[in-house]
Write a protein that holds these residues in place. Sequence first.
Motif, short mmCIF file in Angstrom:
data_model
loop_
_atom_site.label_atom_id
_atom_site.label_comp_id
_atom_site.label_asym_id
_atom_site.label_seq_id
_atom_site.Cartn_x
_atom_site.Cartn_y
_atom_site.Cartn_z
N SER A 88 -53.65 29.30 -84.37
CA SER A 88 -53.29 29.12 -82.97
C SER A 88 -54.57 29.04 -82.15
O SER A 88 -55.53 29.76 -82.42
CB SER A 88 -52.42 30.29 -82.51
OG SER A 88 -51.97 30.07 -81.20
N ASN A 89 -54.60 28.15 -81.19
CA ASN A 89 -55.79 27.87 -80.36
C ASN A 89 -56.87 27.12 -81.15
O ASN A 89 -58.01 27.04 -80.68
CB ASN A 89 -56.37 29.13 -79.73
CG ASN A 89 -55.39 29.78 -78.77
OD1 ASN A 89 -54.78 29.08 -77.97
ND2 ASN A 89 -55.22 31.08 -78.88
N ILE A 91 -58.33 23.61 -83.32
CA ILE A 91 -58.59 22.22 -82.93
C ILE A 91 -58.31 21.31 -84.11
O ILE A 91 -58.68 21.62 -85.25
CB ILE A 91 -60.06 22.04 -82.48
CG1 ILE A 91 -60.34 22.92 -81.25
CG2 ILE A 91 -60.38 20.58 -82.19
CD1 ILE A 91 -61.79 22.91 -80.82
N LYS A 102 -47.95 12.05 -83.63
CA LYS A 102 -48.64 13.06 -82.84
C LYS A 102 -48.41 14.44 -83.47
O LYS A 102 -47.38 14.69 -84.11
CB LYS A 102 -48.13 13.07 -81.40
CG LYS A 102 -48.37 11.76 -80.67
CD LYS A 102 -49.84 11.50 -80.46
CE LYS A 102 -50.07 10.21 -79.69
NZ LYS A 102 -51.44 9.79 -79.68
N ASP A 106 -47.98 22.83 -79.90
CA ASP A 106 -48.54 22.86 -78.55
C ASP A 106 -49.55 24.00 -78.37
O ASP A 106 -50.03 24.24 -77.28
CB ASP A 106 -47.43 22.95 -77.49
CG ASP A 106 -46.57 24.18 -77.63
OD1 ASP A 106 -46.86 25.06 -78.46
OD2 ASP A 106 -45.57 24.27 -76.89
N ASP A 107 -49.87 24.68 -79.47
CA ASP A 107 -50.82 25.80 -79.41
C ASP A 107 -52.18 25.42 -80.00
O ASP A 107 -53.01 26.29 -80.28
CB ASP A 107 -50.26 27.03 -80.11
CG ASP A 107 -50.06 26.82 -81.60
OD1 ASP A 107 -49.89 25.66 -82.04
OD2 ASP A 107 -50.08 27.82 -82.35
N VAL A 108 -52.43 24.12 -80.19
CA VAL A 108 -53.71 23.63 -80.69
C VAL A 108 -54.17 22.48 -79.79
O VAL A 108 -53.36 21.84 -79.14
CB VAL A 108 -53.64 23.16 -82.16
CG1 VAL A 108 -53.33 24.30 -83.11
CG2 VAL A 108 -52.64 22.03 -82.34
N THR A 109 -55.47 22.24 -79.78
CA THR A 109 -56.03 21.10 -79.06
C THR A 109 -56.24 19.98 -80.06
O THR A 109 -56.77 20.22 -81.15
CB THR A 109 -57.38 21.48 -78.41
OG1 THR A 109 -57.17 22.59 -77.54
CG2 THR A 109 -57.96 20.31 -77.64
N VAL A 110 -55.81 18.79 -79.70
CA VAL A 110 -55.91 17.66 -80.63
C VAL A 110 -56.74 16.54 -80.01
O VAL A 110 -56.56 16.19 -78.85
CB VAL A 110 -54.51 17.12 -81.00
CG1 VAL A 110 -54.63 16.01 -82.05
CG2 VAL A 110 -53.60 18.23 -81.49
N TYR A 111 -57.65 16.02 -80.81
CA TYR A 111 -58.45 14.86 -80.43
C TYR A 111 -58.05 13.71 -81.35
O TYR A 111 -58.23 13.81 -82.56
CB TYR A 111 -59.95 15.15 -80.56
CG TYR A 111 -60.42 16.20 -79.59
CD1 TYR A 111 -60.85 15.86 -78.32
CD2 TYR A 111 -60.41 17.55 -79.95
CE1 TYR A 111 -61.27 16.82 -77.42
CE2 TYR A 111 -60.82 18.52 -79.05
CZ TYR A 111 -61.25 18.16 -77.79
OH TYR A 111 -61.66 19.12 -76.90
N VAL A 139 -67.65 17.66 -78.90
CA VAL A 139 -66.66 18.66 -78.45
C VAL A 139 -67.25 20.07 -78.50
O VAL A 139 -67.03 20.87 -77.59
CB VAL A 139 -65.37 18.56 -79.31
CG1 VAL A 139 -64.47 19.77 -79.10
CG2 VAL A 139 -64.62 17.27 -78.98
#
Length: 179
Positions: A88-89, A91, A102, A106-111, A139
């Motif tokens: 969680s949190n 990347i 996709k 919703d608990d991770v950042t995605v590039y 990043v």
Amino acid sequence: MSNRNLLFSGFGGQGILFTGKFIAYKSLLEDKNVSWLPSYGPEMRGGTANCSVIVGDESVGSPIVTNPDVLVAMNLPSLDKYENAVKSNGIIFADSSLIDKKVQRDDVTVYYIPATALAGENGIPTLANMIIAGQMLKVFNEYDEEMVEKTLKKIISARKANLFDANLKAIKIGVDFEA
């Protein structure tokens, strides 16, 4: 920085192990503690290959990364396999040229980086991996051109020395890309 656990994954032949080696060696040159554990075996060409890298200020215990802080997914099978393992949190860096879905969390950042397309458009079709590496350096605010050059000089074999400039170009494309 405490330790950062990274997992690189994709098809064999995409440079997954080389990308992990690049990040590990760069960190080593920066006097960080490092572990690099490549996955060798029948998956090397065509199947799913992966590489665990741990980087940080603390000693590294086990070199195996089961719950990464950072996932690099270069293909859909890799994203499907490891998406839920990311902390969680964490990347996720995904090659959106080869991954058409996709991330559901919703608990991770995605590039999403169209690395394979960018590599092809720029005449370096085999270096999508290094475009992703460049985006990672951006990043994490760890891009230092001099250190990147020094690292590449150490890890590119004499037999492939002609690929130095292309790797440098790919990293710069990744740094300049706005995800």
